[in-house]
Enzyme design. Structure first.
Site, PDB file in Angstrom:
ATOM      1  N   LYS A 165      -3.312 -50.737  45.701  1.00 30.67           N
ATOM      2  CA  LYS A 165      -4.136 -51.183  46.882  1.00 30.67           C
ATOM      3  C   LYS A 165      -4.837 -52.212  46.220  1.00 30.67           C
ATOM      4  O   LYS A 165      -5.313 -51.978  45.112  1.00 30.67           O
ATOM      5  CB  LYS A 165      -4.854 -50.029  47.385  1.00 30.67           C
ATOM      6  CG  LYS A 165      -5.863 -50.342  48.759  1.00 30.67           C
ATOM      7  CD  LYS A 165      -6.531 -49.043  49.127  1.00 30.67           C
ATOM      8  CE  LYS A 165      -7.310 -49.154  50.223  1.00 30.67           C
ATOM      9  NZ  LYS A 165      -7.900 -47.812  50.678  1.00 30.67           N
TER      10      LYS A 165
ATOM     11  N   SER B 140      -7.521 -47.314  55.677  1.00 33.74           N
ATOM     12  CA  SER B 140      -7.627 -48.514  55.214  1.00 33.74           C
ATOM     13  C   SER B 140      -6.616 -49.020  54.192  1.00 33.74           C
ATOM     14  O   SER B 140      -6.336 -50.125  53.988  1.00 33.74           O
ATOM     15  CB  SER B 140      -8.899 -48.854  54.383  1.00 33.74           C
ATOM     16  OG  SER B 140      -9.004 -48.142  53.221  1.00 33.74           O
TER      17      SER B 140
ATOM     18  N   SER C 266      -8.082 -42.703  54.384  1.00 35.08           N
ATOM     19  CA  SER C 266      -7.464 -43.891  54.320  1.00 35.08           C
ATOM     20  C   SER C 266      -5.982 -44.069  53.459  1.00 35.08           C
ATOM     21  O   SER C 266      -5.434 -44.930  53.751  1.00 35.08           O
ATOM     22  CB  SER C 266      -8.487 -44.850  53.646  1.00 35.08           C
ATOM     23  OG  SER C 266      -9.283 -45.713  54.359  1.00 35.08           O
TER      24      SER C 266
HETATM   25  N1  GLN Z   1     -11.480 -44.827  58.382  1.00 33.11           N
HETATM   26  C1  GLN Z   1     -12.403 -44.326  57.795  1.00 33.11           C
HETATM   27  C2  GLN Z   1     -13.587 -45.162  57.783  1.00 33.11           C
HETATM   28  O1  GLN Z   1     -13.726 -46.281  58.087  1.00 33.11           O
HETATM   29  C3  GLN Z   1     -11.777 -44.174  56.322  1.00 33.11           C
HETATM   30  C4  GLN Z   1     -11.941 -45.138  55.599  1.00 33.11           C
HETATM   31  C5  GLN Z   1     -11.360 -44.981  54.039  1.00 33.11           C
HETATM   32  O2  GLN Z   1     -11.187 -43.462  53.969  1.00 33.11           O
HETATM   33  N2  GLN Z   1     -11.574 -45.904  52.962  1.00 33.11           N
HETATM   34  O3  GLN Z   1     -14.494 -44.971  57.105  1.00 33.11           O
END
Ligand code: GLN
Length: 455
Positions: A64, A139, A163
């Site tokens: 990532k 994400s 994410s």
């Molecule tokens: N969707 C969650 C958020 O927006 C998780 C994001 C993540 O795990 N980086 O915070």
């Protein structure tokens, strides 16, 4: 989909060339922000000459783009870091390289990992591997998609509130969010320090276990890391799994519920008792998460000031203007929203009412999990209330946050949780289920998932 073992013992140069070819072939999904072609091929040659060896010798992978890695910029999918070249590599990447693995590219994400669809990337969204009209999830959307499309057999992601698990579910691959502190976060762009974890995507549970075991362990550069526990897990002995009742209501998509029940059946066939359990604090977990996480984000993003590194606004006249304009131009709307919420809940007069209150509620959630793990080996629940949604479907930020309801509890408690493929909806959309375990039971969760796969 390919497995790690398919790449072992083959020419590393061929493996890397094939992964790069495949990456170009599926370019329209926009899963990758950059390729690290030159460095990858150099390393592959060293593997083929026998100068680098190990358990992952010549196996290509993707990280990532919030992992500091050599060979391409580290952007976190934000304008703020568009031209940032890492001066060092993340410990997780170093450990994989020490075993001979070869990073071939950097995957798309929601900018600074804020989001659940990869629509918040400053460089454009990633398409779902099964349906190009739908989101990849996020994400870590890009990492999930390159794994599902067979570009590489595994990819790295970060999971702060879902994410890794949610995009794994949306694209039909295995995703692992380990126990908090299992893997060093040194060299990874920080989001929320009390829930950030490093994990991986793979096509099967055994591969995921191998990758995690290699990355895990104590790192003096990250004082939250735990001594290595991956090898020494006792195995599940209670033979009881709790099915979280709060996740099986009519609000949850029918196909998602059905796949979860099907998975429960498979666990029963393996000799586990599956019983409905209550996780009543779950209903408050989004409220806690969207106070605590923005608070930590506002603090972690304070370092982007246009002075030390990152985007710097042009032709500014005062210092305040330099800070203000650099941050305004470098951050996305969702980043700014979280900085504002975080600054608000931490401000004097509101700190006790919001941040402290949320931390107290978090302790109640942790205690509730603790009680459940006294009786159950693991908890079973869906990963998300629906399969992958369409682009723009969750344009309202609160709608987007609501989709995190099932992944944030394990994050707030620091527990290991894995997302495993459990079939597809009638429309052919992948659906994953989640297994959540007690602290340090990561390997046991993956062993259980492997048993289900084998059956
Ligand atoms: N969707 C969650 C958020 O927006 C998780 C994001 C993540 O795990 N980086 O915070």
């Amino acid at each position: 989909m390919s497995r790690i073992s398919d790449f072992i013992g083959k020419s590393a140069v061929d493996n890397v060339k094939e992964a790069l070819r495949r990456a170009c072939e599926v370019e329209e999904y926009h899963a990758l922000l950059s390729l690290t072609e030159e460095r990858a091929l150099e390393r592959a040659e060293l593997v083929d000459k026998g100068e680098i060896s190990g358990r992952l010798a010549g196996v290509p992978f993707v990280v990532k783009d919030n992992f500091l890695a050599f060979g391409a910029p580290t952007t976190a999918a934000a304008k703020m870091l568009e031209n940032f070249n890492a001066p060092l590599q993340a410990t997780a990447v170093e450990k994989l390289e020490a075993e001979g693995a070869i990073c071939i590219g950097k995957a798309n994400l929601d900018a600074f990992a804020h989001g659940g669809s990869t629509e918040n990337s400053a460089f454009g969204p990633t398409k779902n591997a099964a349906d190009k009209t739908r989101v990849a999830g996020g994400s870590s959307g890009g990492s999930a998609v390159v794994t599902a499309l067979d570009v590489v057999p595994f990819a790295l992601g970060t999971d702060t509130g879902g994410s890794i698990r949610q995009p794994a579910s949306f694209n039909g691959v295995v995703g692992v969010k380990p126990t908090y502190g299992a893997v060093s976060r040194y060299g990874v762009v920080a989001m929320a320090s009390s829930t950030d974890t490093i994990g991986c995507f793979a096509t099967n549970a055994d591969d995921a276990n191998l990758v995690m075991e290699i990355m895990a362990g104590r790192d003096d550069k990250d004082m939250t890391t735990l001594p290595d526990f991956w090898q020494h897990q006792p195995g599940f002995t209670k033979k009881k799994i709790g099915l979280v009742k709060q996740c099986m209501t009519d609000d949850v998509d029918a196909a998602v519920r059905q796949k979860t029940l099907d998975y429960a059946e498979k666990l029963k066939q393996l000799g586990y008792d599956v019983e409905e359990v209550d996780l009543s604090m779950m209903q408050h977990s989004l409220a806690m998460y969207y106070i605590i996480v923005p608070a930590e984000i506002s603090s972690n993003l304070a370092r982007y000031d246009g002075v030390r590194y990152g985007h710097r606004a042009a032709e500014v006249k005062t210092l305040a203007e330099l800070y203000g304009r650099s941050r305004n131009e470098g951050f996305m709307t969702e980043n700014k929203r979280r900085i504002m919420i975080g600054s608000f809940v931490l401000s004097s007069g509101f700190f006790d009412a919001y941040y402290m209150q949320a931390q107290k509620a978090r302790t109640l959630l942790i205690n509730e999990f603790k009680q459940l793990f006294a009786e159950y080996d693991a908890l079973l629940m869906p990963v998300a209330p629906t399969p992958a949604f369409r682009f723009g479907e969750h344009a309202d930020p609160v709608q987007m946050y609501l989709a995190d309801i099932m992944t944030v509890p394990a994050s707030l408690a620091g527990l290991p949780a894995i997302s495993v493929p459990a079939g597809t909806s009638d429309e052919g959309l992948p659906i994953g289920v989640q297994l959540v375990g007690d602290y340090r039971s990561d390997g046991d969760l993956l062993k259980l998932a492997a048993e289900v796969e084998a059956a």
